[in-house]
Design a protein around this motif. Structure first.
Motif, PDB file in Angstrom:
ATOM      1  N   PRO A   1       0.836  -1.201   0.000  1.00  0.00           N
ATOM      2  CA  PRO A   1       0.000   0.000   0.000  1.00  0.00           C
ATOM      3  C   PRO A   1       0.877   1.260   0.000  1.00  0.00           C
ATOM      4  O   PRO A   1       2.101   1.187   0.110  1.00  0.00           O
ATOM      5  N   VAL A   2       0.232   2.415  -0.077  1.00  0.00           N
ATOM      6  CA  VAL A   2       0.934   3.696  -0.010  1.00  0.00           C
ATOM      7  C   VAL A   2       1.246   4.016   1.456  1.00  0.00           C
ATOM      8  O   VAL A   2       0.385   3.874   2.327  1.00  0.00           O
ATOM      9  N   ILE A   3       2.478   4.451   1.715  1.00  0.00           N
ATOM     10  CA  ILE A   3       2.973   4.639   3.077  1.00  0.00           C
ATOM     11  C   ILE A   3       3.425   6.088   3.247  1.00  0.00           C
ATOM     12  O   ILE A   3       4.166   6.615   2.410  1.00  0.00           O
ATOM     13  N   ALA A   4       2.997   6.741   4.326  1.00  0.00           N
ATOM     14  CA  ALA A   4       3.453   8.105   4.609  1.00  0.00           C
ATOM     15  C   ALA A   4       4.898   8.067   5.094  1.00  0.00           C
ATOM     16  O   ALA A   4       5.286   7.184   5.861  1.00  0.00           O
ATOM     17  N   CYS A   5       5.679   9.032   4.649  1.00  0.00           N
ATOM     18  CA  CYS A   5       7.074   9.127   5.066  1.00  0.00           C
ATOM     19  C   CYS A   5       7.131   9.660   6.502  1.00  0.00           C
ATOM     20  O   CYS A   5       6.578  10.723   6.806  1.00  0.00           O
ATOM     21  N   LYS A   6       7.812   8.944   7.384  1.00  0.00           N
ATOM     22  CA  LYS A   6       7.889   9.366   8.788  1.00  0.00           C
ATOM     23  C   LYS A   6       8.583  10.715   8.941  1.00  0.00           C
ATOM     24  O   LYS A   6       8.212  11.513   9.795  1.00  0.00           O
ATOM     25  N   ALA A   7       9.593  10.955   8.127  1.00  0.00           N
ATOM     26  CA  ALA A   7      10.351  12.204   8.248  1.00  0.00           C
ATOM     27  C   ALA A   7       9.511  13.424   7.891  1.00  0.00           C
ATOM     28  O   ALA A   7       9.735  14.515   8.426  1.00  0.00           O
ATOM     29  N   ASP A   8       8.540  13.253   6.989  1.00  0.00           N
ATOM     30  CA  ASP A   8       7.664  14.350   6.574  1.00  0.00           C
ATOM     31  C   ASP A   8       6.427  13.737   5.924  1.00  0.00           C
ATOM     32  O   ASP A   8       6.447  13.385   4.745  1.00  0.00           O
ATOM     33  N   PRO A   9       5.336  13.572   6.691  1.00  0.00           N
ATOM     34  CA  PRO A   9       4.147  12.881   6.167  1.00  0.00           C
ATOM     35  C   PRO A   9       3.410  13.597   5.047  1.00  0.00           C
ATOM     36  O   PRO A   9       2.409  13.077   4.546  1.00  0.00           O
ATOM     37  N   ARG A  10       3.900  14.771   4.628  1.00  0.00           N
ATOM     38  CA  ARG A  10       3.349  15.374   3.415  1.00  0.00           C
ATOM     39  C   ARG A  10       3.685  14.519   2.193  1.00  0.00           C
ATOM     40  O   ARG A  10       3.052  14.659   1.146  1.00  0.00           O
ATOM     41  N   PHE A  11       4.672  13.665   2.333  1.00  0.00           N
ATOM     42  CA  PHE A  11       5.168  12.852   1.219  1.00  0.00           C
ATOM     43  C   PHE A  11       4.968  11.371   1.546  1.00  0.00           C
ATOM     44  O   PHE A  11       4.937  10.979   2.713  1.00  0.00           O
ATOM     45  N   SER A  12       4.839  10.576   0.504  1.00  0.00           N
ATOM     46  CA  SER A  12       4.570   9.155   0.710  1.00  0.00           C
ATOM     47  C   SER A  12       5.242   8.344  -0.392  1.00  0.00           C
ATOM     48  O   SER A  12       5.860   8.898  -1.305  1.00  0.00           O
ATOM     49  N   TYR A  13       5.106   7.037  -0.299  1.00  0.00           N
ATOM     50  CA  TYR A  13       5.738   6.136  -1.269  1.00  0.00           C
ATOM     51  C   TYR A  13       5.037   4.790  -1.227  1.00  0.00           C
ATOM     52  O   TYR A  13       4.290   4.469  -0.292  1.00  0.00           O
ATOM     53  N   CYS A  14       5.270   4.002  -2.263  1.00  0.00           N
ATOM     54  CA  CYS A  14       4.873   2.599  -2.253  1.00  0.00           C
ATOM     55  C   CYS A  14       6.076   1.789  -2.713  1.00  0.00           C
ATOM     56  O   CYS A  14       7.056   2.330  -3.232  1.00  0.00           O
ATOM     57  N   LEU A  15       5.994   0.488  -2.511  1.00  0.00           N
ATOM     58  CA  LEU A  15       7.122  -0.403  -2.770  1.00  0.00           C
ATOM     59  C   LEU A  15       6.678  -1.634  -3.534  1.00  0.00           C
ATOM     60  O   LEU A  15       5.503  -2.008  -3.500  1.00  0.00           O
ATOM     61  N   TYR A  16       7.631  -2.261  -4.188  1.00  0.00           N
ATOM     62  CA  TYR A  16       7.540  -3.687  -4.500  1.00  0.00           C
ATOM     63  C   TYR A  16       8.700  -4.347  -3.763  1.00  0.00           C
ATOM     64  O   TYR A  16       9.856  -3.931  -3.911  1.00  0.00           O
TER      65      TYR A  16
END
Length: 294
Positions: free
Chosen positions: A28-43
């Motif tokens: 799923p899409v994950i909020a970045c802990k350092a700045d939750p304005r930004f997020s990411y997803c992974l494989y």
């Protein structure tokens, strides 16, 4: 002394199911802990933790349209068969509340340093999975191509490969012009000048379609947010501008694989197979070198 009671089997089963659903494969899409304005997803390859060589990291940077999950999905097979984690960041439009679509392309916007945000994501992923990513590969197309070559200038020590796809505008290694057209003010803005020797150690691909000739989105005009003198000096269209960047890199001793793809319009997903070939070649060299060192 009575031995501690074992965890109920159902709790272990639930944790394993949750890991399989949310931590492995496409996440799923994950909020970045350092700045939750930004997020990411992974494989994440499902073979993770089952022995063998630890995975490498490939970052796929979206363009102006923010199709970040599409790039993650496009590289899924590569990640599976080459034992790579795929990280696809999301840098949303208008993080300063002003509707700006292009802030991430120029690496700095208000209080945000986009290269630092990506490095925070990389560190977070490594910590979560108990991995180590001292260096990684970076691909970006269109707006992501903006990001990729400027990240290379700012953080060459963090990359083993960079694939720069069809940026609308380029920053040249030019100490006579200010950022973003050149690099004269780079140390003042970012704290360091380009480390060209470090850039020479990164494998670089540049890729653009021969049919990618529309200029409506990339011609800078006075009054535009990105306008500055010489903003259009690298060429009229994307192939010309990327070729200017190639020649500029080569003048500084940075080797470039240049892929001008026949009949390809402005479509980053059509470039993926050639980028995968490039990454696979460089990954084989990297792993072969690590094996020899061991």
């Amino acid at each position: 002394m009575t031995a501690p009671a074992a965890k109920p089997a159902k709790q272990d089963d639930a944790a394993a199911i949750a890991r399989a659903l949310y931590d492995l494969g496409p996440t799923p899409v994950i909020a970045c802990k350092a700045d939750p304005r930004f997020s990411y997803c992974l494989y994440v390859p499902k073979s993770l933790g089952k022995g063998g060589q630890p995975p490498e990291l490939v970052v796929t940077m979206h363009g102006t349209g923010r199709g970040f999950t599409g790039y993650r999905d496009a590289f899924e097979s590569f990640g599976r068969w080459n034992n790579c984690v795929i990280l696809a960041p999301l840098f949303p439009i208008g993080v300063m509340g002003d509707g700006n679509r292009n802030g991430f392309k120029y690496m700095r916007e208000g209080d945000v340093r986009y290269d630092h945000i990506l490095l925070a994501m990389v560190e977070e992923v490594a910590e979560h999975y108990g991995l180590r990513f001292d260096r990684f590969a970076l691909f970006g197309y269109s707006g992501g191509g903006h990001f990729a070559h400027r990240f290379l200038m700012l953080q060459p020590h963090k990359l083993w490969a960079a694939s720069i796809g069809a940026p609308g505008s380029v920053t040249l290694l030019d100490p006579t012009r200010d950022w973003w057209v050149g690099t004269r003010s780079m140390a003042e803005l970012f704290g360091s000048a380009p480390d060209i020797e470090a850039m020479r150690k990164v494998a670089v691909q540049m890729i653009v379609g021969a049919a990618d000739l529309e200029t409506w989105e990339i011609t800078h005009k006075p009054g535009d947010r990105s306008w500055m003198p010489d903003a259009n000096r690298a060429g009229t269209n994307r192939p010309e501008r990327l070729d200017s960047l190639r020649r500029n890199f080569e003048e500084h001793g940075i080797d470039v694989r240049f892929d001008l793809v026949p009949n390809m319009p402005h479509d980053g997903l059509k470039a993926v197979s050639r980028v995968e070939d490039f990454f696979a070649e460089e990954l084989a060299k990297r792993r072969s070198g690590a094996a020899r060192a061991a």
